[in-house]
Design a protein around this motif. Structure first.
Motif, PDB file in Angstrom:
ATOM      1  N   TYR A  91       0.815  -1.207   0.000  1.00  0.00           N
ATOM      2  CA  TYR A  91       0.000   0.000   0.000  1.00  0.00           C
ATOM      3  C   TYR A  91       0.854   1.265   0.000  1.00  0.00           C
ATOM      4  N   LYS A  92       2.135   1.126  -0.300  1.00  0.00           N
ATOM      5  CA  LYS A  92       3.041   2.273  -0.240  1.00  0.00           C
ATOM      6  C   LYS A  92       2.555   3.420  -1.127  1.00  0.00           C
ATOM      7  N   ALA A  93       2.047   3.114  -2.313  1.00  0.00           N
ATOM      8  CA  ALA A  93       1.561   4.170  -3.207  1.00  0.00           C
ATOM      9  C   ALA A  93       0.435   4.969  -2.548  1.00  0.00           C
ATOM     10  N   TYR A  94      -0.414   4.277  -1.806  1.00  0.00           N
ATOM     11  CA  TYR A  94      -1.524   4.946  -1.126  1.00  0.00           C
ATOM     12  C   TYR A  94      -1.004   5.873  -0.033  1.00  0.00           C
ATOM     13  N   TRP A  95      -0.033   5.389   0.762  1.00  0.00           N
ATOM     14  CA  TRP A  95       0.505   6.210   1.854  1.00  0.00           C
ATOM     15  C   TRP A  95       1.220   7.444   1.294  1.00  0.00           C
ATOM     16  N   LEU A  96       1.963   7.260   0.222  1.00  0.00           N
ATOM     17  CA  LEU A  96       2.671   8.392  -0.363  1.00  0.00           C
ATOM     18  C   LEU A  96       1.705   9.395  -1.002  1.00  0.00           C
ATOM     19  N   SER A  97       0.590   8.891  -1.540  1.00  0.00           N
ATOM     20  CA  SER A  97      -0.400   9.817  -2.109  1.00  0.00           C
ATOM     21  C   SER A  97      -1.058  10.646  -1.010  1.00  0.00           C
ATOM     22  N   MET A  98      -1.289  10.022   0.162  1.00  0.00           N
ATOM     23  CA  MET A  98      -1.822  10.775   1.297  1.00  0.00           C
ATOM     24  C   MET A  98      -0.801  11.798   1.793  1.00  0.00           C
ATOM     25  N   THR A  99       0.482  11.433   1.720  1.00  0.00           N
ATOM     26  CA  THR A  99       1.541  12.375   2.085  1.00  0.00           C
ATOM     27  C   THR A  99       1.530  13.585   1.146  1.00  0.00           C
ATOM     28  N   ALA A 100       1.409  13.313  -0.151  1.00  0.00           N
ATOM     29  CA  ALA A 100       1.348  14.403  -1.132  1.00  0.00           C
ATOM     30  C   ALA A 100       0.134  15.292  -0.877  1.00  0.00           C
ATOM     31  N   ASP A 101      -1.012  14.685  -0.558  1.00  0.00           N
ATOM     32  CA  ASP A 101      -2.212  15.465  -0.268  1.00  0.00           C
ATOM     33  C   ASP A 101      -1.997  16.381   0.937  1.00  0.00           C
ATOM     34  N   ALA A 102      -1.291  15.863   1.935  1.00  0.00           N
ATOM     35  CA  ALA A 102      -1.018  16.668   3.129  1.00  0.00           C
ATOM     36  C   ALA A 102      -0.149  17.870   2.778  1.00  0.00           C
ATOM     37  N   LEU A 116       4.344  12.763  -5.568  1.00  0.00           N
ATOM     38  CA  LEU A 116       3.498  12.229  -6.638  1.00  0.00           C
ATOM     39  C   LEU A 116       4.348  11.615  -7.747  1.00  0.00           C
ATOM     40  N   ASP A 117       5.437  12.294  -8.082  1.00  0.00           N
ATOM     41  CA  ASP A 117       6.333  11.763  -9.112  1.00  0.00           C
ATOM     42  C   ASP A 117       7.032  10.495  -8.615  1.00  0.00           C
ATOM     43  N   ARG A 118       7.336  10.460  -7.343  1.00  0.00           N
ATOM     44  CA  ARG A 118       7.971   9.271  -6.744  1.00  0.00           C
ATOM     45  C   ARG A 118       7.057   8.057  -6.856  1.00  0.00           C
ATOM     46  N   ILE A 119       5.763   8.273  -6.657  1.00  0.00           N
ATOM     47  CA  ILE A 119       4.809   7.159  -6.783  1.00  0.00           C
ATOM     48  C   ILE A 119       4.868   6.589  -8.195  1.00  0.00           C
ATOM     49  N   LEU A 120       4.836   7.468  -9.189  1.00  0.00           N
ATOM     50  CA  LEU A 120       4.869   7.013 -10.578  1.00  0.00           C
ATOM     51  C   LEU A 120       6.157   6.276 -10.906  1.00  0.00           C
ATOM     52  N   SER A 121       7.254   6.724 -10.308  1.00  0.00           N
ATOM     53  CA  SER A 121       8.572   6.179 -10.641  1.00  0.00           C
ATOM     54  C   SER A 121       8.899   4.896  -9.912  1.00  0.00           C
ATOM     55  N   THR A 122       8.382   4.744  -8.703  1.00  0.00           N
ATOM     56  CA  THR A 122       8.847   3.634  -7.861  1.00  0.00           C
ATOM     57  C   THR A 122       7.767   2.676  -7.393  1.00  0.00           C
ATOM     58  N   CYS A 123       6.507   3.029  -7.549  1.00  0.00           N
ATOM     59  CA  CYS A 123       5.434   2.189  -7.009  1.00  0.00           C
ATOM     60  C   CYS A 123       4.550   1.629  -8.124  1.00  0.00           C
ATOM     61  N   PRO A 124       4.223   0.342  -8.066  1.00  0.00           N
ATOM     62  CA  PRO A 124       3.226  -0.181  -9.016  1.00  0.00           C
ATOM     63  C   PRO A 124       1.878   0.474  -8.753  1.00  0.00           C
ATOM     64  N   ASP A 125       1.052   0.537  -9.783  1.00  0.00           N
ATOM     65  CA  ASP A 125      -0.246   1.184  -9.628  1.00  0.00           C
ATOM     66  C   ASP A 125      -1.093   0.421  -8.622  1.00  0.00           C
ATOM     67  N   LEU A 126      -1.968   1.135  -7.966  1.00  0.00           N
ATOM     68  CA  LEU A 126      -2.830   0.567  -6.940  1.00  0.00           C
ATOM     69  C   LEU A 126      -4.216   1.159  -7.114  1.00  0.00           C
TER      70      LEU A 126
END
Length: 350
Positions: A91-102, A116-126
């Protein structure tokens, strides 16, 4: 197993776990402050032998609690520490997206862009609630990113990966504009060509770009032309036009007219309509008439557009304004900045 199926199984398990966890929370809520409740959750994560769904549930409850209390810095600390200590969390992509929202809530857009760019670069889609995290990231990125090269990357990824979720016609236009800002003129031209080929290109209403199709069509047609009718300066163009009128040379005037995008219309018409683009020869209008012109350009002329008032063309509408335009075409440095006779406005100015 398909990741969506795994997520569905996890979600089902989460619902069962959440029911029991909620019951437990109700028992401790009356005696725990919000801060103590967060610490209780953290202790549960440390001491209990929890599976990934249970951990997800607890972290999400903590995150939502902090978000609802607008404690964005605490939320960022919680999620970044969790991701750092649990790099393999699905769920790392989800946690990082919440971080970006914050960070967005804190008006720290550059930092939000990084996550947000880190999610695209390092996390599979969720997929969360049937929504792609990567799609949400890209939609946010094109809103907050200020760098044309970055926005080019995000637009391309949106178009290539999620064509069914976007307005492709609008994104082709916006991508072409970003290529222009980044001085990638060849790519801009290719993308404008893709834009004008879309079925709705002539009718689409794009906020902030009222003349999108006209401008794209003009650039494409100009690129495909000889561009041999241009003048190096406005005075050179003005003098040549006046000389041709003085010498009664309709053929010369015909040569001076722009060979693409030239219009003849009233002040109320649109230059892209079919009747404004009709071709004709100046001889038909000069024959038997004495044409005159103002000694100076119209006072409404600017550094990029100019008007020359002429009259004597016919009894019905005697006055014509010749419209001169500075050429904006960086793709050809030898032509860029030259001037062209781009059209004729029939009648007095409105």
């Amino acid at each position: 197993m398909n990741f969506r199926k795994v997520l569905l199984i996890y979600t089902s398990a989460f619902i069962l776990f959440s029911a029991s966890f909620t019951s437990c929370r109700k028992e401790i809520n009356s005696s725990f402050t919000d801060k103590e409740l967060i610490e209780y959750y953290k202790e549960q994560l440390k001491t209990q032998n929890l599976n990934s769904i249970q951990k997800y549930s607890i972290v999400k409850k903590m995150a939502i609690s902090l978000k609802n209390e607008h404690k964005y810095n605490d939320l960022i600390l919680l999620l970044t520490e969790w991701v750092e200590k649990n790099p393999d969390d699905i769920y790392k992509a989800y946690w990082l997206s919440m971080t970006a929202d914050a960070y967005l809530m804190l008006n720290a857009e550059p930092v939000a862009e990084y996550y947000l760019d880190r999610i695209l670069s390092t996390c599979p889609d969720l997929y969360v609630d049937n929504k792609s995290i990567h799609l949400i990231c890209l939609q946010n990125l094109i809103q907050i990113s200020k760098t044309p090269s970055h926005r080019i990357k995000y637009f391309n990824e949106l178009i290539n990966r999620f064509p069914q979720n976007i307005n492709t016609t609008e994104l082709y236009l916006r991508l072409a504009l970003e290529y222009e800002k980044d001085s990638q003129w060849e790519e801009a031209l290719k993308t404008y060509s893709l834009f004008v080929k879309q079925p709705d290109a002539t009718t689409i209403q794009i906020p902030g770009e009222p003349d999108a199709y006209k401008n794209a069509r003009r650039m494409i047609d100009f690129n495909n032309s000889s561009r041999d009718w241009t003048f190096e300066s406005l005075p050179a163009l003005e003098n040549a036009i006046k000389r041709a009128i003085n010498n009664y040379e309709p053929g010369t005037l015909d040569r001076y007219r722009a060979k693409v995008n030239f219009f003849t219309m009233s002040w109320k018409q649109d230059e892209t309509t079919a009747d404004s683009q009709e071709n004709f020869t100046m001889y038909n209008w000069m024959n038997g008439n004495t044409i005159r012109y103002s000694s100076t350009l119209d006072e409404s002329s600017t550094s990029s557009e100019a008007y020359l008032r002429t009259w004597g063309w016919n009894d019905y509408v005697s006055i014509w304004y010749f419209y001169f335009r500075k050429i904006d075409f960086p793709l050809d440095p030898e032509i860029n900045g030259n001037w062209e006779w781009a059209g004729i406005y029939i009648g007095n100015k409105l």
